[in-house]
Design an enzyme around this catalytic site. Structure first.
Site, mmCIF file in Angstrom:
data_model
loop_
_atom_site.group_PDB
_atom_site.id
_atom_site.type_symbol
_atom_site.label_atom_id
_atom_site.label_comp_id
_atom_site.label_asym_id
_atom_site.label_seq_id
_atom_site.Cartn_x
_atom_site.Cartn_y
_atom_site.Cartn_z
ATOM 1 N N LYS A 26 -55.752 -68.899 40.806
ATOM 2 C CA LYS A 26 -55.961 -67.679 41.583
ATOM 3 C C LYS A 26 -54.680 -66.949 41.959
ATOM 4 C CE LYS A 26 -60.265 -66.772 42.479
ATOM 5 N NZ LYS A 26 -60.549 -66.583 43.845
ATOM 6 N N GLU A 79 -56.773 -56.426 50.675
ATOM 7 C CA GLU A 79 -58.002 -56.731 51.434
ATOM 8 C C GLU A 79 -57.754 -56.641 52.942
ATOM 9 O OE1 GLU A 79 -59.333 -60.530 49.939
ATOM 10 O OE2 GLU A 79 -59.726 -59.708 47.953
#
Ligand code: ARG
Length: 459
Positions: free
Chosen positions: A282, A289
């Site tokens: 990841k 965000e």
């Protein structure tokens, strides 16, 4: 020390003191409080209300307090009710009698109105600069990507081809409006409330215009009741900040989508992304965000203050003390978000082949194919229907419009000739859109030149 103990026969309950006190947060504007006091005292002396000796003693004392707080040698004592009480008590302790004259001809109501305005004005100017930094980065990305084709979307469905420069240009316009909105707010708020007293002015012969000038205001406010009860400028400012966050949040949403495995239009710099504690593969867009998430917090400040103000009778009410923490939080949030966002944008890599490839596959040239038929005498509504069939045919075969043979084109409409390939080519589709505001290179060059002038004008 209390500024108002005289009338009372009992000590304040400790819980009441804690509930009422604002020093834990209003110490944030100690500099503005001291600068405001210095201007006030300078005016009092000019008007003969204080002697020059008293003025000098007070100003020296205030400057020492300011320097000591900045250097850390004087710690703001949280037992005071607010920063105004702290500064005044400290001044009296250090210079004696003249210190007791500082508060002549003013109230904490006009004092706090002044301090908050001075603080907000400083913050507004910083945020304006951060917006400019972002505009400079956007302009750079625009200049470098006049030929970077990508799909433009409606409903998050590929619609028509554009360029990355054009897409960035949309955000340039948004942040340009945000910048000019801050300037509008500045012009409207830049009037000095000091000298309005508690609500009804004072009996001293103050020169409010002079104090206003000393503090860089365009003049004094014109109604003493409004001066101490007005928080419109904070509501406007929070609204301006909310709009900035809304724009940042939309941009972040796009970056999150573009950074996804499915799109891969961009790659965030390692310095601006984070990993997962469990999934080693990841690389997450946490910053984008978080900026998107913090938008809610800034909107919350705006709604809180609007709600706090809605039922207040004139003039000052203690409810208004609630304006501070939420405004400070919003200012700090926006400054943090703008700085990080600009860093993220300037280090982000654009995956130009992925963008172009996406623009090629997805029928973004379908409108141009219809326009081709219109240019050859077919009515637009009929052309729309014909291209609809053609798209269906391509979907069925799993090909793009450009991949069709001339026979296949002609089977759908005899109007098509060999020049259809040129007409639906990605470059042609973009380059034909050259009216001002469009993605064509000539149109974009005009806009970039105007942006350049604009950036010079705000430097
Ligand atoms: N801490 C107060 C505020 O932020 C200062 C003004 C106090 N005035 C008063 N009348 N209690 O609004």
């Amino acid at each position: 020390m209390k500024l108002w103990g005289g009338r009372f026969t009992k000590e304040t309950d400790q819980l009441v003191h804690n509930f009422n006190a604002s020093i834990s947060f209003d110490q944030k504007f100690f500099k503005q409080d001291i600068d405001g006091s210095i201007a006030h005292v300078t005016m009092l002396a000019k008007q003969g209300i204080l002697s020059d000796l008293e003025k000098v003693a007070i100003i020296n004392g205030l400057n020492d307090i300011k320097e000591e707080i900045i250097s850390g040698s004087l710690v703001i004592d949280g037992t005071h009710e607010d920063i105004h009480s702290f500064v005044e008590a400290n001044l009296i302790n250090r210079i004696g009698e003249p210190g007791k004259k500082l508060h002549t001809g003013r109230s904490r109501n006009d004092q706090v109105a002044l301090d908050m305005k001075l603080y907000t004005r400083d913050e507004l100017l910083q945020i304006k600069e951060l917006l400019k930094d972002l505009l400079v980065v956007l302009q750079k990305v625009m200049k470098e990507n006049l030929d970077t084709y990508m799909p433009g979307f409606t409903h998050l469905q590929k619609a028509q081809p554009i360029t990355l420069a054009h897409h960035m240009g949309a955000y340039f316009e948004m942040f340009k409006r945000d910048h000019s909105r801050l300037l509008d707010i500045y012009d409207r708020m830049n009037y000095s409330p000091i000298g309005s007293g508690a609500l009804a002015g004072t009996t001293y012969p103050l020169d409010r215009a002079y104090t206003a000038r000393l503090l860089g205001f365009d003049g004094p406010t014109l109604n003493s009741m409004d001066s101490v009860a007005d928080r419109d400028y904070l509501i406007e400012f929070l609204s301006g900040l909310s709009i900035i966050m809304m724009h940042l949040s939309r941009f972040c949403e796009e970056i999150i989508i573009w950074n996804s495995n499915e799109y891969q239009f961009v790659e965030l710099d390692d310095a601006y992304s984070t990993g997962s504690s469990i999934m080693p593969q990841k690389k997450n867009p946490d910053i984008a965000e978080l900026v998107r998430g913090k938008t809610g917090r800034v909107y919350g400040s705006l709604i809180s203050l609007l709600t706090t103000m809605k039922g207040l009778p004139l003039a000052y009410n203690k409810d208004m003390q609630e304006d501070k923490e939420l405004t400070f939080d919003a200012m700090d949030t926006v400054k943090g978000c703008l700085g990080l966002f600009t860093g993220m944008l300037s280090t982000m890599k654009f995956n130009i082949p992925a963008m172009e490839n996406s623009a090629k596959n997805g029928f973004t040239n379908a409108t141009d194919a219809a326009d081709y038929l219109v240019n050859h005498g077919v009515a637009f509504r009929d052309a729309h229907g014909i291209i609809g069939q053609l798209v269906l045919y391509c979907i069925d075969k799993g090909i793009a419009i450009d991949d069709m043979s001339l026979e296949e084109f002609k089977a759908i409409s005899p109007v098509f000739e060999a020049d259809i390939y040129e007409a639906v080519n990605l470059k042609t589709c973009v380059e034909k859109r050259n009216t001002i505001g469009g993605p064509g290179k000539a149109a974009m060059a005009q806009v970039i030149a105007l942006n350049e002038e604009y950036l010079k004008s705000i430097l």
